[in-house]
Design an enzyme around this catalytic site. Structure first.
Site, mmCIF file in Angstrom:
data_model
loop_
_atom_site.group_PDB
_atom_site.id
_atom_site.type_symbol
_atom_site.label_atom_id
_atom_site.label_comp_id
_atom_site.label_asym_id
_atom_site.label_seq_id
_atom_site.Cartn_x
_atom_site.Cartn_y
_atom_site.Cartn_z
ATOM 1 N N CYS A 239 0.865 -1.189 0.000
ATOM 2 C CA CYS A 239 0.000 0.000 0.000
ATOM 3 C C CYS A 239 0.895 1.230 0.000
ATOM 4 O O CYS A 239 1.737 1.382 -0.882
ATOM 5 C CB CYS A 239 -0.969 -0.025 1.178
ATOM 6 S SG CYS A 239 -0.172 -0.124 2.796
ATOM 7 N N ARG A 244 -2.263 -0.810 5.466
ATOM 8 C CA ARG A 244 -3.437 -1.314 4.747
ATOM 9 C C ARG A 244 -3.118 -2.679 4.130
ATOM 10 O O ARG A 244 -3.965 -3.565 4.063
ATOM 11 C CB ARG A 244 -3.839 -0.328 3.639
ATOM 12 C CG ARG A 244 -4.619 0.862 4.130
ATOM 13 C CD ARG A 244 -4.944 1.826 2.999
ATOM 14 N NE ARG A 244 -3.828 2.694 2.639
ATOM 15 C CZ ARG A 244 -3.851 3.601 1.663
ATOM 16 N NH1 ARG A 244 -4.938 3.745 0.934
ATOM 17 N NH2 ARG A 244 -2.807 4.358 1.416
#
Lengths: 290, 72
Positions: A239, A244
Site C-alpha cells: 500500500c 493497509r
C-alpha cells in the site's frame, strides 16, 4: 466465521464483551488515529500507538525485538496470553499489530471482527479512563523474527522483473492511477504517483462489509481470485506504508488460507521514492489486459 | 457508559467523499471524519453538541482536503 481457512483468528464483539477481562486475555486497541482510545474504548482494553510503540522510531523498520518484548511485558502479556486486537478503520492498524505479533511468533493472536466501528454501532459499553495493566511477572520472550511473511525491496524488484508474483496494490483507485500521491487530506510522502508495473488493484476496503466485518470466504475468494490470487503463485501485498496491506495480508493468509503471501511494508513510500524504479500510471485493467 | 445516538453519513467536501461518524458519550459528542475509500481518519473532534462537533470536523476536514492535489 466457520468457512474461513483459520476462523480461530477472529472473535466477534460478543466474545470480547464476555472475555475482555479474563486473566489470560488481553484486548489491545490499535488505531490509525492514536487519540481514539482516549476518547473511549472497550472496557479493559489497553492501547498501543502504531507510530511510537509498533515501529523503530529511529530507523524505518518494525518494532525491534527487545522493544517488542518490553512492550508486551509491560502490557501484562505473557507468551501464552490470548491477544485480541481491534481498532478504527475496520482494523487497519490492528492488522498491522497482528502481522508484527506473528513475525515475533506470538501463538494466540486474534482480531475482533468489525473493530471499533462495530462495537460503537452495537451500543456496547465503553470506558474513558485508560486501563493500567499489571506488567507480566515473567518477561515476554519473543521468537526470532519470521521474515517469511515480510517482503523487502530486492524481493519485490525481482518479482516485478520476472513477473513471478501476483502484486496486489491495496490503495485507493486514485492512488493506484497516480491521480493523487497519498490518501486525500494526508501529507504527500512520495515523489511519484502510480503503481508497481503489473500490480493488480484491490483496495483493502473491498474485503469488508459496511459494518466493518470481513466478507465471507466465498466473497473474498471471488474478489481476489478475479485478480489472479491463487495458491500457485506467491502474492505480494503493498500500500503506502504497509498497514493497509497488512490488512489484506491477514485476509489472504488467514481467511482464505493463501500459503505464500507477504506484506511489503516498504510499500509505495519506498518504491515511489526510489530513483530509477519503474512506475506504471493509469487506472486498473482487468486480468488479461496486462 | 454506553454510546448514544450513533450515526454515520457521507458528505462531499471539496470534491472528496467524507464519512462522518458521530456519537454521544456522557455529556460529550464525538465526531470522526474519514476519507472513505482509503479510509484514513482525517480528524477527530469532541464538543458539547452534535452540530458543533460535526461543524468543527467538517471545517478541519475541508482544510486538509483542500491541500490534496489531483494530477491528471
Amino acid at each position: 466465521m466457520s468457512n474461513y481457512a483459520h476462523p480461530e483468528v477472529l472473535v466477534d464483539t460478543a466474545w470480547v464483551a464476555s472475555h475482555a477481562k479474563d486473566a489470560n486475555v488481553r484486548v489491545v486497541e490499535v488505531d490509525v488515529d492514536t487519540k481514539a482510545y482516549d476518547e473511549s474504548h472497550v472496557p479493559g482494553a489497553i492501547a498501543w500507538a502504531w507510530n511510537t510503540q509498533l515501529c523503530d522510531t529511529v530507523v524505518r523498520d518494525i518494532v525491534p525485538k527487545a522493544q517488542f518484548e518490553a512492550l508486551l511485558t509491560q502490557s501484562g502479556i505473557g507468551n501464552d496470553t490470548t491477544v485480541v486486537l481491534y481498532g478504527d478503520n475496520n482494523n487497519w492498524f490492528a492488522a498491522w499489530a497482528f502481522w508484527q505479533l506473528k513475525i515475533y511468533g506470538h501463538k494466540d493472536v486474534r482480531i475482533m471482527d468489525g473493530g471499533r466501528k462495530k462495537w460503537l454501532a452495537e451500543i456496547r459499553d465503553l470506558d474513558t479512563a485508560p486501563t493500567d495493566p499489571t506488567p507480566s511477572p515473567t518477561p515476554y520472550k519473543a521468537g526470532e523474527p519470521d521474515l517469511s511473511i515480510r517482503a523487502y525491496l530486492p524481493q519485490v524488484q525481482e518479482a516485478q522483473k520476472a513477473a513471478s508474483a501476483v502484486m496486489i496494490d491495496v490503495r485507493s483507485p486514485q492512488e493506484f492511477s497516480g491521480e493523487i500521491l497519498a490518501p486525500p487530506g494526508l501529507p504527500e510522502t512520495c515523489q511519484r504517483g502510480g503503481h508497481i508495473p503489473g500490480a493488480r488493484s484491490v483496495p483493502w476496503g473491498k474485503a469488508c462489509n459496511d459494518d466493518g466485518t470481513f466478507k465471507s470466504a466465498d466473497e473474498l475468494q471471488k474478489l481476489y481470485g478475479a485478480e489472479g490470487v491463487s495458491q500457485s503463485k506467491p502474492v505480494i501485498a503493498y500500500c503506502r506504508i504497509g498497514e493497509r496491506s497488512s490488512h489484506t495480508w491477514f485476509v489472504l493468509k488467514y481467511l482464505l488460507g493463501v500459503n505464500n503471501v507477504v506484506n511489503y511494508d516498504g510499500s509505495w513510500t519506498e518504491w515511489g521514492n526510489l530513483v530509477g524504479a519503474p512506475v506504471e500510471k493509469g487506472a486498473a485493467k482487468s486480468v488479461g489486459q496486462g | 457508559m454506553k454510546p448514544e445516538h450513533y450515526s454515520e453519513r457521507k458528505v462531499e467536501v471539496d470534491g472528496w467523499e467524507v464519512n462522518l461518524t458521530t456519537y454521544q458519550l456522557g455529556a460529550k459528542w464525538h465526531t470522526k471524519a474519514d476519507n472513505v475509500s482509503p479510509g484514513a481518519a482525517l480528524v477527530r473532534i469532541s464538543a458539547d453538541t452534535r452540530e458543533e462537533a460535526e461543524a468543527l470536523a467538517l471545517a478541519r476536514a475541508t482544510k486538509l482536503l483542500s491541500r490534496t492535489k489531483r494530477r491528471v
